[in-house]
Scaffold this motif. Structure first.
Motif, PDB file in Angstrom:
ATOM      1  N   ARG A   1     -54.921  53.699  85.874  1.00 33.38           N
ATOM      2  CA  ARG A   1     -53.560  54.042  85.275  1.00 33.38           C
ATOM      3  C   ARG A   1     -52.591  53.098  85.961  1.00 33.38           C
ATOM      4  NH1 ARG A   1     -54.430  60.155  87.331  1.00 33.38           N
ATOM      5  NH2 ARG A   1     -55.437  61.020  85.609  1.00 33.38           N
ATOM      6  N   ARG A   2     -51.523  52.799  85.133  1.00 34.54           N
ATOM      7  CA  ARG A   2     -50.756  51.836  85.797  1.00 34.54           C
ATOM      8  C   ARG A   2     -49.842  52.643  86.832  1.00 34.54           C
ATOM      9  NH1 ARG A   2     -47.989  50.812  80.019  1.00 34.54           N
ATOM     10  NH2 ARG A   2     -46.602  49.499  81.221  1.00 34.54           N
ATOM     11  N   CYS A   3     -49.391  51.857  87.855  1.00 35.97           N
ATOM     12  CA  CYS A   3     -48.561  52.698  88.823  1.00 35.97           C
ATOM     13  C   CYS A   3     -47.271  51.961  89.453  1.00 35.97           C
ATOM     14  CB  CYS A   3     -49.365  52.929  90.071  1.00 35.97           C
ATOM     15  SG  CYS A   3     -51.072  53.615  89.973  1.00 35.97           S
ATOM     16  N   GLY A   4     -46.415  52.717  89.773  1.00 35.92           N
ATOM     17  CA  GLY A   4     -45.295  52.328  90.374  1.00 35.92           C
ATOM     18  C   GLY A   4     -44.427  53.313  91.228  1.00 35.92           C
ATOM     19  N   TRP A   5     -43.123  52.944  91.654  1.00 34.63           N
ATOM     20  CA  TRP A   5     -42.374  54.086  92.343  1.00 34.63           C
ATOM     21  C   TRP A   5     -41.649  54.997  91.506  1.00 34.63           C
ATOM     22  CZ3 TRP A   5     -43.400  53.677  97.169  1.00 34.63           C
ATOM     23  CH2 TRP A   5     -43.786  52.687  97.686  1.00 34.63           C
ATOM     24  N   ILE A   6     -41.043  55.862  92.002  1.00 28.13           N
ATOM     25  CA  ILE A   6     -40.623  56.952  91.179  1.00 28.13           C
ATOM     26  C   ILE A   6     -39.195  56.389  90.414  1.00 28.13           C
ATOM     27  CG2 ILE A   6     -39.218  58.068  93.055  1.00 28.13           C
ATOM     28  CD1 ILE A   6     -40.230  60.791  92.108  1.00 28.13           C
ATOM     29  N   ASP A   7     -39.041  57.055  89.362  1.00 34.01           N
ATOM     30  CA  ASP A   7     -37.940  56.355  88.404  1.00 34.01           C
ATOM     31  C   ASP A   7     -36.985  57.527  88.179  1.00 34.01           C
ATOM     32  OD1 ASP A   7     -36.366  55.612  86.507  1.00 34.01           O
ATOM     33  OD2 ASP A   7     -37.877  54.264  85.398  1.00 34.01           O
ATOM     34  N   LEU A   8     -35.694  57.557  89.038  1.00 34.58           N
ATOM     35  CA  LEU A   8     -34.807  58.792  88.920  1.00 34.58           C
ATOM     36  C   LEU A   8     -34.278  58.776  87.586  1.00 34.58           C
ATOM     37  CD1 LEU A   8     -33.675  58.815  92.586  1.00 34.58           C
ATOM     38  CD2 LEU A   8     -35.511  60.287  91.608  1.00 34.58           C
ATOM     39  N   PRO A   9     -33.862  57.719  87.073  1.00 37.82           N
ATOM     40  CA  PRO A   9     -32.966  57.733  85.715  1.00 37.82           C
ATOM     41  C   PRO A   9     -34.152  58.438  84.702  1.00 37.82           C
ATOM     42  CG  PRO A   9     -32.686  55.534  86.542  1.00 37.82           C
ATOM     43  CD  PRO A   9     -33.542  56.168  87.486  1.00 37.82           C
ATOM     44  N   GLN A  10     -35.307  58.105  84.796  1.00 38.44           N
ATOM     45  CA  GLN A  10     -36.096  58.539  83.793  1.00 38.44           C
ATOM     46  C   GLN A  10     -36.323  60.029  84.202  1.00 38.44           C
ATOM     47  OE1 GLN A  10     -40.208  59.117  84.938  1.00 38.44           O
ATOM     48  NE2 GLN A  10     -39.775  60.431  83.324  1.00 38.44           N
ATOM     49  N   LEU A  11     -36.419  60.436  85.332  1.00 34.94           N
ATOM     50  CA  LEU A  11     -36.632  61.995  85.778  1.00 34.94           C
ATOM     51  C   LEU A  11     -35.233  62.762  85.326  1.00 34.94           C
ATOM     52  CD1 LEU A  11     -38.427  62.070  89.137  1.00 34.94           C
ATOM     53  CD2 LEU A  11     -39.259  62.811  86.834  1.00 34.94           C
TER      54      LEU A  11
END
Ligand code: GDP
Ligand code: IMO
Ligand code: MG
Length: 428
Positions: free
Chosen positions: A304-314
Motif C-alpha cells: 500500500r502507498r503510505c503517507g501522513w493523515i490528510d485533514l482536508p480529505q477527512l
C-alpha cells in the motif's frame, strides 16, 4: 430501532473489519451494503486471523444475523471459499448468513473484462483488484445483470449464456489476455449450489421488518469514501457508492432510519492502486509506515502507498457521510516516530485551500503540514485514554478540534482486544 453505520473515510483498509467485529455484539444484524470481493476485511482474535471479502464481519459473533445486502456484488467462487473457511473454523453460519435476492452476480466473464480493460489502459490503469467489480456494476446500471434471485428461474442458464456471449464480443475490443474461461466457468457453476443452500431473502423487506421488531442493525461499509463512484478521486475509484447514502440504496432503508455514522480513519493514510494521494511519502518515512503498519493489501497482497493523515480529505469525507463519531485505527504504527505530521491545508498550483478540486489528479498539490511531537513508546498495555502518553492524547485532541467530531475509539493493534473506548458524550 435505528441503523448505525460503520464506514471508511479514506481509500479503504482503515480497519473496518476489526471495528465491526468488535461492535457487532451490540447489534442483532450486521449488513454489508455495497462493494464485493474487492474488499478484504481482517479480523484477529484468540490468536487467529481471518480475512473476509463478501461475508459481513459479524459472522464470528454467534448470536447475530449477517446479511449480504442488495447493493453488494457477489462472486460465487469467492463466497464458497469464504464459507469453507468458516466451516474449517467451526463457525455455524446456517440460518445466520442471509443473501439478498437483488444482489448482482459477478460472472467469470466480468472478471475477464475487468482484466482486459485494465491491461489495455497500460500506465493509466486504475489498479483494480480485478475481481470483476466495474463490469458487474456496469451491467447492473446497463440493465443487463443477473441477480441472486435469478438463480432460481427456469431460464437462468439461457440468460447466463446470453450475457457471457455479450461479454466475449465486448472483449474483442481489447488486446487478448490470458484467461481460462472453461476452467473458471466450471468452478463458478459448481459454486452456485453453495449460494443456493444459504438463506435467500428479500433484503429490503427483511431489514425493514427487523427494524419494526426492534432489532438493531449495523451497516458495514466496504472500500472508503475517497473510492466512492460519485465523490471519490474519479476515475481512480470503485464502482459503488461507499458513503452513508449507499446504505439507503444498498439495503433499501430510508434515510431517517440512520442514526450513528461511525467513520474510521487510520492515524496516517494509505492507498492501494492508482490515483491522487497528496500526502503520499516516497521517502524512508513512507517505507517505515508500510513496514510498521504491515501495509500490504488484504485482497491482492500489493504494497500500500503510505503517507501522513490528510485533514482536508477527512473533512470532505466527514461532510459527505454525516459522521457522528470517529474511530482512529493503527495509532500504534506511529509509536516509532519522534515527529508526526498532519496536512491541514493543500497548496494547489500555488494557492492554499482546504477544498479538493475537481481535477486534483492533474494539479500540482503540495500539502501544508502541522508538526507534532511523537510519544516514542508502546501503547500495547494501555486500556484507557487516561493511560495514554500526553503526546498521544494531544494528537487525538488535535484531530477532534480540527475535524469537529468526537473520537469514540482508538485502536492500538490488530487484535479485537486492542481498543481504547471513550465516552463520546464526555468529549467535545
Ligand atoms: P478493512 O478493509 O478496513 O477491514 O481493513 P484491512 O483489514 O484491509 O486492513 C487493516 C489492517 O490493519 C489489517 O491487517 C488489520 O489486522 C490491521 N489493523 C487493524 N487495526 C489495527 C491497529 O489498530 N493497529 C495495527 N497495527 N494494525 C491494525
Ligand atoms: P476494503 O473494503 C482498498 C481500490 C483498488 C483500486 C480501486 C478500484 O478492504 O477497504 P476495484 O477492484 O473496485 O475495481 O478497484 O479501488 N479498492 C480498494 N482499496 N480497500 C478496498 O476495500 C478496496 N476495494 C477496491 O485498489 O484502486
Ligand atoms: Mg481491506
Amino acid at each position: 430501532m435505528a441503523v448505525d453505520v460503520i464506514l471508511g473515510l479514506q481509500w479503504g483498509d482503515e480497519g473496518k473489519g476489526k471495528i465491526v467485529d468488535y461492535l457487532a455484539n451490540n447489534y442483532d444484524i450486521v449488513a454489508r451494503f455495497q462493494g464485493g470481493p474487492n474488499a478484504g476485511h481482517t479480523l484477529k482474535f484468540d490468536g487467529k486471523k481471518y480475512i473476509l471479502h463478501t461475508v459481513p464481519s459479524g459472522i464470528f459473533r454467534e448470536h447475530l444475523i449477517n446479511v449480504i445486502g442488495n447493493g453488494v456484488v457477489i462472486d460465487p467462487i469467492t463466497l464458497k471459499r469464504e464459507i469453507e473457511q468458516l466451516d474449517a473454523a467451526g463457525v455455524n453460519y446456517k440460518g445466520r448468513l442471509l443473501v439478498a435476492k437483488k444482489a448482482h452476480l459477478i460472472l467469470p466473464s466480468h472478471r475477464m473484462l475487468d482484466a482486459a480493460s485494465e491491461s489495455a489502459k497500460g500506465k493509466d490503469k486504475i489498479g483494480s483488484t480485478l475481481k470483476g467489480i466495474g463490469p458487474t456494476y456496469m451491467d447492473k446500471t446497463g440493465r443487463n445483470g443477473l441477480r441472486i434471485g435469478d438463480l432460481f428461474e427456469p431460464n437462468f442458464e439461457e440468460r447466463y449464456e446470453a450475457l457471457k456471449d455479450k461479454h466475449l464480443k465486448l472483449a474483442a475490443i481489447y488486446p487478448e489476455i490470458d484467461f481460462d474461461m472453461a476452467a473458471e466457468e466450471e468452478k463458478w457453476m459448481a459454486s452456485l449450489e453453495t449460494i443456493k443452500s444459504l438463506e435467500i431473502v428479500e433484503g429490503e423487506w427483511y431489514l425493514n421488518n427487523a427494524l419494526k421488531e426492534g432489532k438493531r442493525i449495523l451497516a458495514e461499509g466496504a472500500q472508503g469514501s475517497m473510492l466512492d463512484i460519485d465523490y471519490g478521486t474519479y476515475p481512480f475509484v470503485t464502482s459503488s457508492n461507499t458513503i452513508t447514502a449507499g446504505v439507503c440504496i444498498g439495503l433499501g432503508l430510508a434515510p431517517q432510519k440512520i442514526n450513528e455514522v461511525i467513520g474510521i480513519t487510520k492515524a496516517y493514510c494509505t492507498r492501494v492502486g492508482s490515483g491522487p494521494f497528496p500526502t503520499e511519502l516516497h521517502d524512508q518515512t513512507g517505507e517505515q509506515l508500510r513496514v510498521e503498519g504491515a501495509e500490504f493489501g488484504s485482497t491482492t497482497g500489493r504494497p500500500r502507498r503510505c503517507g501522513w493523515i490528510d485533514l482536508p480529505q477527512l473533512k470532505y469525507a466527514i461532510m459527505l457521510n454525516g459522521v457522528t463519531q470517529l474511530v482512529i485505527t493503527k495509532i500504534d504504527v506511529l509509536n516509532i516516530f519522534d515527529t508526526l505530521k498532519a496536512a491541514v491545508r493543500l497548496n494547489i498550483d500555488g494557492k492554499s485551500t482546504d477544498q479538493w478540486p475537481f481535477d486534483i489528479d492533474r494539479r500540482e498539490v503540495v500539502p501544508e503540514y502541522d508538526t507534532m511531537e511523537g510519544w516514542m513508546t508502546s501503547l500495547e498495555t494501555m486500556t484507557s485514554f487516561d493511560e495514554m502518553p500526553e503526546q498521544a492524547k494531544a494528537f487525538i485532541h488535535y484531530l477532534e478540534k480540527q475535524l469537529d467530531v468526537p473520537v469514540s475509539m482508538i485502536s492500538t493493534g490488530p487484535d479485537r482486544k486492542s481498543l481504547i473506548l471513550r465516552d463520546v458524550s464526555a468529549v467535545v
